[in-house]
Design an enzyme around this catalytic site. Structure first.
Site, mmCIF file in Angstrom:
data_model
loop_
_atom_site.group_PDB
_atom_site.id
_atom_site.type_symbol
_atom_site.label_atom_id
_atom_site.label_comp_id
_atom_site.label_asym_id
_atom_site.label_seq_id
_atom_site.Cartn_x
_atom_site.Cartn_y
_atom_site.Cartn_z
ATOM 1 C CB CYS A 153 44.401 39.672 46.230
ATOM 2 S SG CYS A 153 43.099 39.435 44.992
ATOM 3 C CB CYS A 162 39.313 40.629 45.919
ATOM 4 S SG CYS A 162 39.352 39.002 45.117
ATOM 5 C CD GLU A 190 38.223 38.070 48.505
ATOM 6 O OE1 GLU A 190 39.191 38.433 49.186
ATOM 7 O OE2 GLU A 190 38.261 37.087 47.741
#
Length: 155
Positions: free
Chosen positions: A87, A90, A59
């Site tokens: 996560c 990101c 990402e």
């Protein structure tokens, strides 16, 4: 074209990058940033091991490339497609990029942003960006399972 079909089409591109990550020995996660016209403006796949940095998530790379392509870090009206739920890092970068939303394949039960205890306060967007999971979920899970099965078999 309906929205579900469009999401699946774009997720197919992210899955291609996930396969590329696997071919290079990285955890197979792929991402693409798509503008409002449906044009891919950024791509990425996990390169944590190659680049020796924890920030080289798919990402993050796709967001950086999209910003360079557009000449602006504000990625308004763009969508991020990623094969695994982002996560916290990101997810935060996606929100700070002012994306319209994030579409992901599989839920991450280890590091997914849904595990965060703190809710996000929208800083830039009037509307909190949407998060949509489960798009091409089966394929996303299969790529991850195959990668880790091969890794276990090598040991």
């Amino acid at each position: 074209m309906n929205e579900t079909y469009q999401h699946e089409q774009q997720m197919c591109h992210a899955l291609e990058y996930a396969r590329r990550a696997a071919d290079e020995g990285e955890v197979p996660i792929g991402a693409v940033v798509v503008d409002s016209e449906g044009v891919i403006v950024g791509v990425g796949y996990n390169r944590v091991e190659q680049l020796k940095t924890q920030t080289a998530h798919a990402e993050m790379i796709a967001l950086q490339q999209a910003a360079q392509f557009r000449g602006d870090w504000r990625l308004e009206n763009c969508l991020l497609y990623v094969t695994l739920e982002p996560c916290s890092m990101c997810s935060g970068a996606a929100r700070l990029s002012r994306l319209k939303g994030v579409v992901f394949g599989a839920t991450s039960h280890l590091f997914g942003s849904h595990l965060d205890k703190d809710s996000f306060v929208p800083l830039y967007n009037k509307d909190t960006p949407f998060f949509k999971g489960g798009v091409c979920e089966k394929e996303s899970i299969e790529i991850l399972q195959e990668f880790f099965q091969k890794r276990r078999n090598k040991k």
